[in-house]
Each structure stands twice: as C-alpha cells, then as structure tokens.
Design a protein around this motif. Sequence first.
Motif, PDB file in Angstrom:
ATOM      1  N   HIS A  30     -16.205  46.907  -1.499  1.00  0.00           N
ATOM      2  CA  HIS A  30     -16.276  47.663  -0.246  1.00  0.00           C
ATOM      3  C   HIS A  30     -15.603  49.025  -0.367  1.00  0.00           C
ATOM      4  O   HIS A  30     -15.369  49.694   0.639  1.00  0.00           O
ATOM      5  N   SER A  31     -15.252  49.424  -1.598  1.00  0.00           N
ATOM      6  CA  SER A  31     -14.398  50.601  -1.759  1.00  0.00           C
ATOM      7  C   SER A  31     -15.165  51.833  -2.227  1.00  0.00           C
ATOM      8  O   SER A  31     -15.599  51.923  -3.373  1.00  0.00           O
ATOM      9  N   ARG A  32     -15.256  52.819  -1.355  1.00  0.00           N
ATOM     10  CA  ARG A  32     -15.834  54.113  -1.743  1.00  0.00           C
ATOM     11  C   ARG A  32     -14.899  54.852  -2.697  1.00  0.00           C
ATOM     12  O   ARG A  32     -15.331  55.665  -3.493  1.00  0.00           O
ATOM     13  N   VAL A  33     -13.604  54.537  -2.621  1.00  0.00           N
ATOM     14  CA  VAL A  33     -12.642  55.155  -3.546  1.00  0.00           C
ATOM     15  C   VAL A  33     -12.926  54.696  -4.973  1.00  0.00           C
ATOM     16  O   VAL A  33     -12.935  55.500  -5.918  1.00  0.00           O
ATOM     17  N   ALA A  34     -13.178  53.389  -5.133  1.00  0.00           N
ATOM     18  CA  ALA A  34     -13.469  52.862  -6.474  1.00  0.00           C
ATOM     19  C   ALA A  34     -14.730  53.506  -7.034  1.00  0.00           C
ATOM     20  O   ALA A  34     -14.782  53.887  -8.211  1.00  0.00           O
ATOM     21  N   MET A  35     -15.746  53.637  -6.205  1.00  0.00           N
ATOM     22  CA  MET A  35     -17.012  54.211  -6.690  1.00  0.00           C
ATOM     23  C   MET A  35     -16.815  55.667  -7.119  1.00  0.00           C
ATOM     24  O   MET A  35     -17.291  56.080  -8.179  1.00  0.00           O
TER      25      MET A  35
ATOM     26  N   MET B 248     -11.941  46.977 -14.207  1.00  0.00           N
ATOM     27  CA  MET B 248     -11.801  46.490 -12.838  1.00  0.00           C
ATOM     28  C   MET B 248     -11.561  44.992 -12.808  1.00  0.00           C
ATOM     29  O   MET B 248     -12.089  44.259 -13.641  1.00  0.00           O
ATOM     30  N   TYR B 249     -10.791  44.570 -11.815  1.00  0.00           N
ATOM     31  CA  TYR B 249     -10.596  43.130 -11.619  1.00  0.00           C
ATOM     32  C   TYR B 249     -10.458  42.852 -10.128  1.00  0.00           C
ATOM     33  O   TYR B 249      -9.778  43.593  -9.416  1.00  0.00           O
ATOM     34  N   ALA B 250     -11.094  41.796  -9.682  1.00  0.00           N
ATOM     35  CA  ALA B 250     -11.091  41.416  -8.264  1.00  0.00           C
ATOM     36  C   ALA B 250     -11.639  40.008  -8.164  1.00  0.00           C
ATOM     37  O   ALA B 250     -12.235  39.504  -9.127  1.00  0.00           O
ATOM     38  N   PRO B 251     -11.495  39.355  -7.003  1.00  0.00           N
ATOM     39  CA  PRO B 251     -12.234  38.102  -6.810  1.00  0.00           C
ATOM     40  C   PRO B 251     -13.722  38.379  -7.043  1.00  0.00           C
ATOM     41  O   PRO B 251     -14.199  39.480  -6.714  1.00  0.00           O
ATOM     42  N   ALA B 252     -14.425  37.408  -7.585  1.00  0.00           N
ATOM     43  CA  ALA B 252     -15.854  37.618  -7.907  1.00  0.00           C
ATOM     44  C   ALA B 252     -16.640  38.052  -6.677  1.00  0.00           C
ATOM     45  O   ALA B 252     -17.632  38.776  -6.779  1.00  0.00           O
ATOM     46  N   THR B 253     -16.174  37.647  -5.510  1.00  0.00           N
ATOM     47  CA  THR B 253     -16.851  38.017  -4.257  1.00  0.00           C
ATOM     48  C   THR B 253     -16.662  39.486  -3.899  1.00  0.00           C
ATOM     49  O   THR B 253     -17.272  39.983  -2.960  1.00  0.00           O
ATOM     50  N   MET B 254     -15.791  40.153  -4.624  1.00  0.00           N
ATOM     51  CA  MET B 254     -15.482  41.554  -4.300  1.00  0.00           C
ATOM     52  C   MET B 254     -15.879  42.500  -5.434  1.00  0.00           C
ATOM     53  O   MET B 254     -15.363  43.617  -5.526  1.00  0.00           O
TER      54      MET B 254
ATOM     55  N   GLY C 171     -15.878  38.436   6.096  1.00  0.00           N
ATOM     56  CA  GLY C 171     -15.005  37.267   6.019  1.00  0.00           C
ATOM     57  C   GLY C 171     -15.400  36.317   4.897  1.00  0.00           C
ATOM     58  O   GLY C 171     -16.482  36.409   4.316  1.00  0.00           O
ATOM     59  N   GLY C 172     -14.476  35.419   4.568  1.00  0.00           N
ATOM     60  CA  GLY C 172     -14.751  34.368   3.603  1.00  0.00           C
ATOM     61  C   GLY C 172     -14.781  34.818   2.156  1.00  0.00           C
ATOM     62  O   GLY C 172     -15.276  34.097   1.291  1.00  0.00           O
ATOM     63  N   LEU C 173     -14.247  36.002   1.857  1.00  0.00           N
ATOM     64  CA  LEU C 173     -14.316  36.494   0.475  1.00  0.00           C
ATOM     65  C   LEU C 173     -13.123  36.040  -0.362  1.00  0.00           C
ATOM     66  O   LEU C 173     -13.165  36.104  -1.582  1.00  0.00           O
ATOM     67  N   PHE C 174     -12.056  35.615   0.319  1.00  0.00           N
ATOM     68  CA  PHE C 174     -10.899  35.072  -0.401  1.00  0.00           C
ATOM     69  C   PHE C 174     -10.211  34.111   0.561  1.00  0.00           C
ATOM     70  O   PHE C 174     -10.352  34.230   1.786  1.00  0.00           O
ATOM     71  N   PRO C 175      -9.461  33.131   0.009  1.00  0.00           N
ATOM     72  CA  PRO C 175      -8.948  32.057   0.870  1.00  0.00           C
ATOM     73  C   PRO C 175      -7.934  32.522   1.916  1.00  0.00           C
ATOM     74  O   PRO C 175      -8.019  32.172   3.077  1.00  0.00           O
ATOM     75  N   SER C 176      -6.937  33.299   1.488  1.00  0.00           N
ATOM     76  CA  SER C 176      -5.912  33.759   2.425  1.00  0.00           C
ATOM     77  C   SER C 176      -5.233  34.982   1.827  1.00  0.00           C
ATOM     78  O   SER C 176      -5.310  35.222   0.611  1.00  0.00           O
ATOM     79  N   LEU C 177      -4.549  35.753   2.677  1.00  0.00           N
ATOM     80  CA  LEU C 177      -3.881  36.961   2.169  1.00  0.00           C
ATOM     81  C   LEU C 177      -2.791  36.607   1.159  1.00  0.00           C
ATOM     82  O   LEU C 177      -2.600  37.305   0.158  1.00  0.00           O
TER      83      LEU C 177
END
Length: 309
Positions: free
Chosen positions: A166-171, A186-192, A230-236
Amino acid sequence: MLQRKDLLGLKDCSSAEIYEILDEAAEMKKIILSGNKRSDILSGKSLVTLFYENSTRTRSSFELAAKYLGASEVNISVATSSVQKGETLIDTGETLDAMHVDYIVIRHPMAGAPKLLAEHVKASVLNGGDGMHAHPTQALLDMFTMREKLGKIEGLKVAILGDIKHSRVAMSNLFGLTKLGASVHMYAPATMIPKEIERLGAHIACSREQAVEGADVVMGLRIQLERQHGGLFPSLSEYAKYYGVNDGVLKYAKKNAIVLHPGPVNRGVELTPQVIDGDSSFILEQVTNGVAVRMAILKLLKEYREKNL
Ligand code: CP
C-alpha cells in the motif's frame, strides 16, 4: 536540466534529472541552515497546496519551501472548499489556473489524479502522494539523506520493511534507487507484498534478517491502515514482533547503517522507540531535507518553465 513541467513520479525521470535535484537540494539546505531563510528565487510566483488526504510533513514543507524562496502560498482546505459542493478535480484546477497560480501541489487518494490535473492546467503540478502509486518528493528526500550520510547511492543495499503493497513511498524509492544503482531488498508479510514487484527490480527477502543483512540503509514503512481492507496480519503486537525493526534486527545491518522512515511512525509497531530515537536514526533529518528537496524542485521547475513554456 529537469526536463518537465510537472513532477508526477520518478519512473520517467532520468538519473541525471534526479542527481540535478539532489545537487540543487544541497544548495537549498545551506539557505535553511543559514538562519536567514529568505531568498527571492521564486519572487512573484505563487503556490497552492490542494490536499485531499491528511498530511503534516509534505504539505507544510512545500509551503515553507515556497516561503523560503519568496513565493506566495495558499492552502486549499478540501474539507471546506467547493469540492464538497461537487466541483470536479479538473474544474478546481482550471479555477486555480484562472488565478494564475504557478504551482499546484496535490495529494489525492486516487492514483493518477495528479497526472489528470497536470493535463488540464498550465500550472506546474507536483505530486504530494497519489493513492498507492507515487510519492516522488518523499523518495527524493530519502535519497538525498542517504547520499548526505553515506556519500553515494550507487552500490548501496537498501532494506525496505513493512507495508510495501500500500506504500507509494516504497514504489517511488524502488524506481529512484534502482535508477541510481542501489539494490532494494524488501520484506513484509506475504499479504503486503505486491505481485510482480520483482519485475520492477526489487529483491524479496525470505526473512527480516536476510533483508537487513549487510544493509547500508534500513527503511521502515508505516502500516497504511487507511488503504487496507483488514485481515492482512494477525495483530499489531505480532506485526511488531515479526516484521518490525528493533535493535536485534539492526545488528544484521552494516555498522554505519542508517535508519529511515517516511513518517508518521507508529511507535513500537514499525520501529521500536529505541530505534526511532537511536544514533542510527535520521528520521528528523529527513524532515529537514524534505524542505530542501522541495525548494530545489520548485526552483528547477521554474527554470524549465522560463526556457520552454
Ligand atoms: N511522509 C509523508 O508523506 O508524511 P505526511 O503524510 O505527514 O505528509
């Protein structure tokens, strides 16, 4: 020489244009640090900020950049403007053009909105962030900070951790950094992680430690809750534990590695407070550099307009 009326993204900018902005920003930073933040480089010019999304850094730094260079500036509060009466983006732009505005800085939730505006106005349009698409001035200030602290960009390993999807900064960083010869991991949850991002030159790491191993720069990204469903990671707390940047993770980076974050930071989620406030962190210096970079872009766009329009 910057060869454009507008600054909409870095994908189409040449490395020479990017270096010209970074070099000019170094000169502009001298004005900021001089204690006398007054210049007449943009005397007689006017700038409008038109933000359809919230901002602290981008909007105020463009406004200060205009002021420091002697331009007039006005903010349009979208919440109290005629946008609320149904006025379209193009009609709003043409209205500003009729007031002979020289620059329009726009932030908009829709990717492509700055380009649409630029196609319909005489003013130079600067993209202050559009949806998940681009945030070119943020990437430029990030690159400026990297070069200022590490002496170069070519050959750097830059680790970007967080909500890449969701990051325009990353792009924008991916386009800018690869153009200048840095490698982006880059590294992130696979959903991100967006599909196909490797085709744009990113290296996707299998773990946080692999991404950060030997890195010169470790960049955390804000979780863009406003653009998620929502639902992209379990909890903060689990996100912080498994995907955040802490002192243990930083041990894998080079000894003199720097930590960056575009802000605003969710303390204790993307970065621990120890990392944010630690010696490797240049997050506030990024903010200073943001003013310098935006001053440089306004100056270079003015020079382009004088020669070509
Ligand atoms: N980095 C950034 O764009 O911050 P703002 O949302 O405060 O402008």
